[in-house]
Design a protein around this motif. Structure first.
Motif, mmCIF file in Angstrom:
data_model
loop_
_atom_site.group_PDB
_atom_site.id
_atom_site.type_symbol
_atom_site.label_atom_id
_atom_site.label_comp_id
_atom_site.label_asym_id
_atom_site.label_seq_id
_atom_site.Cartn_x
_atom_site.Cartn_y
_atom_site.Cartn_z
ATOM 1 N N ALA A 145 0.711 -1.193 -0.299
ATOM 2 C CA ALA A 145 0.114 0.139 0.032
ATOM 3 C C ALA A 145 0.907 1.213 -0.190
ATOM 4 O O ALA A 145 0.572 2.163 -0.500
ATOM 5 N N MET A 146 1.920 1.383 0.705
ATOM 6 C CA MET A 146 2.865 2.488 0.847
ATOM 7 C C MET A 146 3.436 2.577 -0.297
ATOM 8 O O MET A 146 3.773 3.732 -0.797
ATOM 9 N N VAL A 147 4.010 1.479 -1.185
ATOM 10 C CA VAL A 147 4.681 1.657 -2.348
ATOM 11 C C VAL A 147 3.601 2.118 -3.445
ATOM 12 O O VAL A 147 4.017 3.171 -4.314
ATOM 13 N N ALA A 148 2.359 1.789 -3.387
ATOM 14 C CA ALA A 148 1.278 2.307 -4.417
ATOM 15 C C ALA A 148 1.138 3.551 -4.310
ATOM 16 O O ALA A 148 0.940 4.580 -5.203
ATOM 17 N N LEU A 149 1.167 4.227 -2.838
ATOM 18 C CA LEU A 149 0.751 5.681 -2.558
ATOM 19 C C LEU A 149 2.083 6.492 -2.852
ATOM 20 O O LEU A 149 1.829 7.422 -3.782
ATOM 21 N N PHE A 163 1.665 9.242 -5.919
ATOM 22 C CA PHE A 163 1.896 10.977 -5.755
ATOM 23 C C PHE A 163 3.147 11.246 -5.776
ATOM 24 O O PHE A 163 3.484 12.035 -5.040
ATOM 25 N N ARG A 164 3.811 10.577 -6.713
ATOM 26 C CA ARG A 164 5.323 10.728 -6.766
ATOM 27 C C ARG A 164 5.689 12.232 -7.120
ATOM 28 O O ARG A 164 6.661 12.532 -6.950
ATOM 29 N N ARG A 165 4.707 12.971 -7.744
ATOM 30 C CA ARG A 165 4.784 14.307 -8.379
ATOM 31 C C ARG A 165 4.246 15.257 -7.610
ATOM 32 O O ARG A 165 4.024 16.533 -7.993
ATOM 33 N N GLY A 166 3.465 14.982 -6.253
ATOM 34 C CA GLY A 166 2.828 15.807 -5.729
ATOM 35 C C GLY A 166 3.656 16.642 -4.953
ATOM 36 O O GLY A 166 4.938 16.192 -4.610
#
Length: 335
Positions: free
Chosen positions: A154-158, A162-165
């Motif tokens: 789940a943390m990897v997916a988040l 949101f990698r560009r947030g």
């Protein structure tokens, strides 16, 4: 007042004391991540957790029936009530010991261990080992593993989504989201843990001859278990909250949201699909470890995690041993 009624009332009172200790012992399950990330103030978080536990108690009927009817088989009569009483005392004692040392052990497994230990040492009653294996021991091993893996995923997916947030905006957003994930965790805790107390009360009523079924849950049992658990939750368990919220990893809002979402999902699945009374403590703690491992393995303080796992392993046999000792003390009172 008949001896049977006195014995039943003694067990119910002991069950409510256990319920209260469960509340302050396991309050950390619902709020530690939200408090440590400053998504919620401590008192607001505790209040929300208390309400969530109250609501969740009314959703845990299937778990309560498992505890009341499928773990031990006891004949009717006062001696059997003494077994249940001793089992609950063993769970209370272990809860207090682990709370004192700030270890987030499982109140659920303390209760099951106490009940099994007292039944084994008594001359009446039998342990339903097949159900213990499939509905307690296997979930005890699998639920932390599932929480660990799903927390990581789940943390990897988040992180990818949101990698560009913008970090500041993301933190504010996840703090808001934690209000909902923490509420879900609190309801899940009530669904699992209040239900276990309900199962003990129903077992006492059945064994004492005050109802004909070990699966029927009177409405007052829902309200009593939910209210006492909520009251215990609101008093807080700050020693354990500090362990979960600060000592395993340094949690941020995104990590807290991921851990709570994963843990609550596992709780609901086991309660409503498998009817398995799993440990909320094991589930949320392992989810936090999984989330923390996405930073780097060294981000998890594995020495603290090791102490917690040791408490997990020793809870069932330790509570069983204490319950055995309690049984020899209380047996003359339930003769």
């Amino acid at each position: 007042m008949s001896p049977e009624l006195v014995a039943v009332l003694a067990v119910i009172i002991a069950a409510m004391v256990f319920d209260y200790t469960n509340g302050f012992h396991d309050a950390a399950n619902a709020i530690a991540t939200s408090v440590s990330t400053r998504a919620l103030t401590p008192r607001v978080a505790l209040g929300m957790a208390a309400v969530g536990n109250f609501v969740g108690a009314h959703l845990g009927e299937k778990v309560a029936k498992t505890v009341g009817d499928e773990l031990v088989r006891l004949p009717l009569g006062i001696p059997s009530l003494g077994i249940v009483f001793a089992g609950v005392l063993g769970a209370i004692a272990w809860n207090l010991i682990t709370w004192y040392f700030g270890l987030p052990s499982s109140s659920s497994h303390a209760l099951f261990g106490g009940l099994v230990g007292a039944t084994m040492v008594a001359s009446v009653g039998t342990v339903q080992w097949s159900n213990i294996l499939h509905k307690v021991l296997i979930p005890m091993v699998l639920s932390p593993m599932v929480g660990l893996v799903l927390g990581f995923v789940a943390m990897v997916a988040l992180m990818w989504a949101f990698r560009r947030g913008h970090p500041g905006k993301l933190n504010r957003g996840f703090r808001m989201a934690q209000t909902f994930s923490a509420a879900a965790m609190a309801i899940g805790h009530g669904t699992q843990d209040a239900a276990k107390t309900m199962g003990i009360v129903v077992l006492a009523l059945y064994t004492g001859g005050y109802q004909s079924s070990a699966t029927h849950i009177p409405e007052w049992v829902y309200w009593a278990s939910a209210t006492v658990l909520a009251a215990g939750t609101y008093t807080g368990g700050w020693r354990i909250i500090r362990t979960l919220g600060r000592k395993i990893i340094d949690l941020g809002p995104a990590e807290g949201f991921a851990a709570e979402t994963v843990a609550s999902s596992v709780l609901y699945f086991n309660a409503w699909v498998l009817h398995a009374p799993i440990s909320t403590t094991h589930t949320i703690t392992s989810a936090i470890m999984g989330v923390g491992a996405t930073k780097r393995l060294s981000a998890v303080r594995w020495n603290v995690a090791g102490n917690i796992v040791t408490a997990w392993i020793t809870t069932f046999p330790a509570a069983a041993l204490i319950a055995c000792l309690c049984f020899f003390v209380v047996r003359p009172l339930f003769g």
